[in-house]
Scaffold this motif. Structure first.
Motif, PDB file in Angstrom:
ATOM      1  N   THR A 229      -8.784  26.835  15.188  1.00  0.00           N
ATOM      2  CA  THR A 229      -8.326  27.967  14.372  1.00  0.00           C
ATOM      3  C   THR A 229      -7.781  27.444  13.048  1.00  0.00           C
ATOM      4  N   PRO A 230      -8.233  27.966  11.900  1.00  0.00           N
ATOM      5  CA  PRO A 230      -7.765  27.461  10.605  1.00  0.00           C
ATOM      6  C   PRO A 230      -6.275  27.728  10.388  1.00  0.00           C
ATOM      7  N   VAL A 231      -5.631  26.780   9.761  1.00  0.00           N
ATOM      8  CA  VAL A 231      -4.241  26.921   9.319  1.00  0.00           C
ATOM      9  C   VAL A 231      -4.229  26.568   7.831  1.00  0.00           C
ATOM     10  N   PHE A 232      -3.852  27.537   6.995  1.00  0.00           N
ATOM     11  CA  PHE A 232      -3.838  27.319   5.555  1.00  0.00           C
ATOM     12  C   PHE A 232      -2.402  27.100   5.079  1.00  0.00           C
ATOM     13  N   ARG A 284      -0.085  29.684   7.084  1.00  0.00           N
ATOM     14  CA  ARG A 284      -0.648  30.832   7.790  1.00  0.00           C
ATOM     15  C   ARG A 284      -1.672  30.380   8.831  1.00  0.00           C
ATOM     16  N   ILE A 285      -1.501  30.863  10.060  1.00  0.00           N
ATOM     17  CA  ILE A 285      -2.518  30.681  11.096  1.00  0.00           C
ATOM     18  C   ILE A 285      -3.508  31.824  10.941  1.00  0.00           C
ATOM     19  N   GLU A 299       2.069  34.156   9.566  1.00  0.00           N
ATOM     20  CA  GLU A 299       2.422  33.276   8.473  1.00  0.00           C
ATOM     21  C   GLU A 299       3.932  33.211   8.282  1.00  0.00           C
ATOM     22  N   VAL A 300       4.348  32.145   7.625  1.00  0.00           N
ATOM     23  CA  VAL A 300       5.751  31.965   7.278  1.00  0.00           C
ATOM     24  C   VAL A 300       5.783  31.516   5.825  1.00  0.00           C
ATOM     25  N   LEU A 317       8.213  26.433   9.798  1.00  0.00           N
ATOM     26  CA  LEU A 317       7.971  26.617  11.227  1.00  0.00           C
ATOM     27  C   LEU A 317       7.305  27.969  11.428  1.00  0.00           C
ATOM     28  N   ILE A 318       6.095  27.956  11.920  1.00  0.00           N
ATOM     29  CA  ILE A 318       5.379  29.209  12.169  1.00  0.00           C
ATOM     30  C   ILE A 318       5.820  29.747  13.522  1.00  0.00           C
ATOM     31  N   GLU A 319       6.384  30.947  13.535  1.00  0.00           N
ATOM     32  CA  GLU A 319       6.887  31.530  14.792  1.00  0.00           C
ATOM     33  C   GLU A 319       6.762  33.040  14.775  1.00  0.00           C
TER      34      GLU A 319
END
Length: 319
Positions: A229-232, A284-285, A299-300, A317-319
């Motif tokens: 899964t892309p994470v930008f 962002r995931i 996203e954070v 931290l993405i949560e």
């Protein structure tokens, strides 16, 4: 049994029958019977695939000659290659099967075949290149993580097709550093020169590393996503619209990770990190797979960040 084999055997059988009933002596009859049995055994030997290489070579010759085949004929040939490819030492047949899928633009199946060869421990540069090629086409012109890593290891081969895939993947993934690595070699190839002329690039875009943001990105334990899964990770003007100033593409499997955003990661040469004074950093995931934010993405974002000539450090931290 094909028509030619059937007619040949029928003629042999007719001659043998005439000879047997023409009053030949017993020992001559025995010889004729043995010849007929040997011929029958040979035909069966051919038909059951005991000489698979002859059948495969005959098929490939027809393919090279541009022969057209029905869906049933092609399915039968692929079934033969699949059966032969599963046997010990049948890697060559599996390789031919993968290329047949590639030629028919069935890229997902081709990738599965070449990935299977790699899983079997086949160490062959042609297999590796075929896997990268099929992965690139199956994903619509970008590379998955495994294929990208493999392509990077093979990049010193100066294979023009491989270089083209790496350059296009870098452009479409907004990976400016990868682009800078491969563009000089690719730009010397005929297709690379055409692309450079079309885009107005005589050489790779220059970069300015005076401004940089070090970003540490991680995901909370409760966050789940597929490995690819892309994470930008991006920087954008604070409280302003427009494209990002710098973008890096990771995958969920890369987390936690640290990236460095600079002018090399700009999407547009006229909209760079060094041109801004206050920015916001976002991770962002992208469950949608798109670089553009979509419903369902997580996203954070940081607060306002003042840029200077010194590196700025941000933890997200993405949560």
């Amino acid at each position: 049994m094909n028509l030619v084999s059937f007619l040949g055997f029928a003629v042999l059988l007719a001659v043998a029958a005439a000879f047997l009933f023409a009053g030949a002596v017993a020992w001559r009859r025995l010889i004729v019977v043995l010849i007929v049995l040997a011929a029958l055994s040979w035909l069966i030997y051919l038909e059951i695939g005991a000489l698979p290489d002859m059948r495969v070579q005959a098929w490939m010759k027809l393919v090279q000659q541009g022969e057209t085949f029905s869906a049933g004929q092609r399915s039968a040939f692929r079934g033969l290659l699949e059966d032969l490819g599963e046997d010990e030492g049948g890697e060559r047949y599996a390789f031919l099967l993968g290329h047949d899928y590639l030629n028919e633009e069935q890229y997902e199946y081709a990738r599965e075949v070449f990935a299977g060869l790699q899983a079997r421990g086949v160490e062959d540069r042609e297999v590796d290149l075929a896997f990268v090629h099929s992965d690139f086409l199956a994903r619509g012109g970008v590379l998955g993580r495994q294929a990208r890593d493999l392509a990077e290891r093979l990049a010193d081969s100066n294979n023009p097709v491989l270089l083209e895939m790496l350059v296009l993947d870098a452009l479409r993934s907004n990976d400016q550093q990868a682009f800078m690595r491969h563009w000089p070699s690719y730009s010397t190839t005929p297709r690379g020169a055409q692309l450079g002329e079309r885009l107005g690039w005589s050489e790779a875009p220059e970069s300015d590393d005076e401004v940089a943001i070090e970003v540490s990105v991680s995901a909370a334990a409760a966050i789940f996503a597929d490995a690819d899964t892309p994470v930008f990770v991006l920087a954008r003007q604070f409280e302003a619209s427009g494209p990002p100033l710098a973008v890096k593409r990771l995958t969920f499997a890369d987390l936690p990770s640290s990236v460095r955003l600079t002018d090399q990661d700009a999407m547009l040469e006229t909209n760079r990190l060094s041109d801004a004074s206050r920015v916001q950093v976002v991770a962002r995931i992208a469950y949608s797979g798109s670089a553009i934010a979509a419903e369902g993405d997580i996203e954070v974002a940081s607060g306002a960040i003042e840029l200077s000539s010194e590196d700025v450090r941000v933890e997200l931290l993405i949560e």
